[in-house]
Design a protein around this motif. Structure first.
Motif, short mmCIF file in Angstrom:
data_model
loop_
_atom_site.label_atom_id
_atom_site.label_comp_id
_atom_site.label_asym_id
_atom_site.label_seq_id
_atom_site.Cartn_x
_atom_site.Cartn_y
_atom_site.Cartn_z
N PRO A 66 39.07 30.75 33.96
CA PRO A 66 37.70 30.89 34.44
C PRO A 66 37.67 30.89 35.96
N GLY A 67 37.00 31.85 36.52
CA GLY A 67 36.89 31.93 37.97
C GLY A 67 37.83 32.96 38.56
N ARG A 68 38.90 33.36 37.83
CA ARG A 68 39.83 34.33 38.38
C ARG A 68 39.22 35.72 38.31
N HIS A 69 39.19 36.41 39.45
CA HIS A 69 38.58 37.75 39.54
C HIS A 69 37.12 37.71 39.10
N ASN A 70 36.50 36.56 39.17
CA ASN A 70 35.09 36.43 38.82
C ASN A 70 34.28 36.58 40.10
N VAL A 71 33.59 37.72 40.22
CA VAL A 71 32.87 38.02 41.45
C VAL A 71 31.80 36.97 41.72
N ASN A 72 31.12 36.49 40.67
CA ASN A 72 30.07 35.50 40.86
C ASN A 72 30.61 34.21 41.44
N VAL A 73 31.77 33.78 40.95
CA VAL A 73 32.38 32.55 41.45
C VAL A 73 32.78 32.72 42.92
N GLU A 74 33.38 33.86 43.24
CA GLU A 74 33.80 34.10 44.62
C GLU A 74 32.59 34.15 45.56
N GLU A 75 31.48 34.73 45.08
CA GLU A 75 30.27 34.76 45.90
C GLU A 75 29.72 33.36 46.12
N GLN A 76 29.83 32.51 45.08
CA GLN A 76 29.38 31.13 45.23
C GLN A 76 30.21 30.39 46.27
N ILE A 77 31.51 30.65 46.26
CA ILE A 77 32.40 30.00 47.24
C ILE A 77 32.04 30.43 48.65
N LEU A 78 31.89 31.75 48.85
CA LEU A 78 31.55 32.27 50.17
C LEU A 78 30.18 31.78 50.62
N ALA A 79 29.23 31.70 49.68
CA ALA A 79 27.89 31.23 50.02
C ALA A 79 27.92 29.76 50.45
N ALA A 80 28.80 28.97 49.83
CA ALA A 80 28.91 27.55 50.19
C ALA A 80 29.39 27.39 51.62
N PHE A 81 30.36 28.20 52.02
CA PHE A 81 30.86 28.12 53.39
C PHE A 81 29.88 28.74 54.39
N GLU A 82 29.11 29.73 53.94
CA GLU A 82 28.11 30.31 54.83
C GLU A 82 26.99 29.33 55.10
N ALA A 83 26.63 28.54 54.07
CA ALA A 83 25.57 27.55 54.23
C ALA A 83 26.03 26.41 55.13
N ASP A 84 27.31 26.03 55.03
CA ASP A 84 27.84 24.95 55.86
C ASP A 84 29.26 25.32 56.28
N LEU A 98 35.75 23.82 40.64
CA LEU A 98 36.84 24.78 40.67
C LEU A 98 38.10 24.09 41.20
N SER A 99 39.22 24.76 41.05
CA SER A 99 40.45 24.22 41.62
C SER A 99 40.48 24.47 43.12
N ILE A 100 41.16 23.59 43.83
CA ILE A 100 41.32 23.78 45.27
C ILE A 100 42.04 25.11 45.55
N TRP A 101 42.98 25.43 44.69
CA TRP A 101 43.74 26.68 44.84
C TRP A 101 42.82 27.90 44.78
N LYS A 102 41.83 27.87 43.88
CA LYS A 102 40.91 28.99 43.73
C LYS A 102 40.07 29.17 44.99
N VAL A 103 39.57 28.07 45.53
CA VAL A 103 38.74 28.15 46.73
C VAL A 103 39.58 28.63 47.91
N TRP A 104 40.78 28.06 48.06
CA TRP A 104 41.63 28.47 49.18
C TRP A 104 41.99 29.95 49.10
N SER A 105 42.38 30.42 47.91
CA SER A 105 42.80 31.81 47.77
C SER A 105 41.63 32.77 48.03
N THR A 106 40.41 32.37 47.63
CA THR A 106 39.25 33.22 47.89
C THR A 106 39.01 33.35 49.40
N MET A 107 39.06 32.24 50.11
CA MET A 107 38.85 32.29 51.55
C MET A 107 39.98 33.05 52.24
#
Length: 359
Positions: A66-84, A98-107
């Motif tokens: 879950p979360g791999r190649h999931n555009v919605n999840v990646e958008e949530q991650i980017l939105a979180a960093f954009e907000a703060d 999510l896993s720390i690995w997922k967030v790091w790889s997305t960024m």
């Protein structure tokens, strides 16, 4: 990285365990046990173990991730960093489950990198105008007189303790990726000692060091100015002393510097030609970024002093003396000329007065 089946990943983890977390040894054991298989890169062993530890999910073709190649999840991650933008990968991973690995790889895939901030001196409302006024004075004086900056005796005091100044972000020890040395640095000692050090710099000549009383006041600072400063300048063999050119003395707004007796002494020794609070050339308060002692000398000296832990006051004194001997050889004219000019120009260009974050 090529995908491995669930069975292959299980064997990878098994060999990593047999090797007690040594990825290089695990790779050799895997090759010996399975000579007819493709041999994973050494990083696969530690990466597979880390992913399994963090999320319990592997990367086999049939695995549900879950979360791999999931555009919605990646958008949530980017939105979180954009907000703060100051938030951390760990916090976002926890908030989004999510896993720390997922967030790091997305960024990482979005080419986002963490940039560290720079601490700057807090300024009062009237400080920027005074700083800019002082910088303009220095630059204009430098244009009128090419020797002006070279004739300023910049002075300052700095305290050295047993602990030193610890920036844990810059503390690290390089080692093999799979061999964490787990090193430590002792801080908050019960037995403390403190040394108050004075130093000056004029042109490319470093004057000092000299040990001042721990509790500096107007009386003992005046005694230093009368009894010790002339000998320090003589011992340093300051070239300007052999000319008719006057020295421009500089000090900051330390309370001991503001004593009436100190200012009267400065007016006698440097008539109309000293920089300081309430002096003929006003020093702007809260401006350590404009003096070579703060932006150059103390940084280098403390870097040399605190290379290893210090256990006694005598050892600290020896380290300070040795560091100044090295610094005297390293001192360059550009610190008190080119660098001062550049900092003054940057201070003027930035209306707030802060510029070190752009260095």
């Amino acid at each position: 990285m090529a995908e491995f089946t669930s069975h292959e990943q299980a064997d990878i983890i098994f060999m990593y365990g047999r090797a007690d977390g040594n990825a290089s040894l695990a790779r050799r054991l895997y090759q010996e046990r399975y000579p007819n298989r493709r041999v994973p890169n050494v990083r696969v062993f530690s990466n597979t173990y880390r992913r399994l530890s963090e999320s319990g999910i592997h990367h086999a073709e049939h695995a549900v991730n879950p979360g791999r190649h999931n555009v919605n999840v990646e958008e949530q991650i980017l939105a979180a960093f954009e907000a703060d933008p100051t938030t951390s990968i760990r916090v976002v991973a926890r908030d989004l489950n999510l896993s720390i690995w997922k967030v790091w790889s997305t960024m990482h895939n979005e080419k986002k990198y963490p940039f560290h901030g720079t601490g700057v001196q807090g300024l009062e409302e009237t400080d920027p105008a005074r700083r800019i006024r002082f910088c303009r004075f220095l630059l204009n004086a430098d244009i009128d007189d090419a020797w002006f900056l070279k004739s300023i005796l910049w002075t300052d005091e700095s305290k050295f303790s047993r602990e030193g100044i610890t920036n844990f972000h810059n503390l690290h020890e390089w080692a093999d990726k799979d061999s964490n040395p787990n090193w430590k640095k002792q801080i908050s000692f019960q037995r403390q000692f403190l040394i108050n050090v004075w130093a000056g710099v004029i042109g490319r000549t470093l004057v000092g060091s000299h040990i001042l009383p721990d509790n500096l006041n107007g009386q003992n600072y005046l005694e230093f100015m009368i009894n010790d400063l002339p000998m320090l300048l003589y011992d340093a063999e300051v070239p300007i002393l052999d000319t008719d050119r006057p020295i421009t003395f500089q000090q900051d707004g330390c309370p001991a510097h503001l004593a009436v007796s100190v200012r009267e002494h400065l007016n006698r020794c440097f008539p109309g030609n000293w920089i300081g609070r309430d002096g003929p050339i006003p020093w702007p308060a809260r401006s350590p970024d404009l003096t070579p002692l703060d932006f150059s000398v103390w940084i280098r000296v403390k870097e040399l002093v605190y290379t290893t832990e210090i256990t006694t006051r005598e050892e600290l004194l020896q380290r300070i003396e040795a560091a100044f001997e090295i610094m005297k050889q390293e001192m360059q004219m550009k610190v008190t000329t080119t660098e001062v000019r550049n900092r003054c120009k940057k201070c003027i260009r930035n209306d707030e007065g802060h510029f070190e974050h752009q260095q």
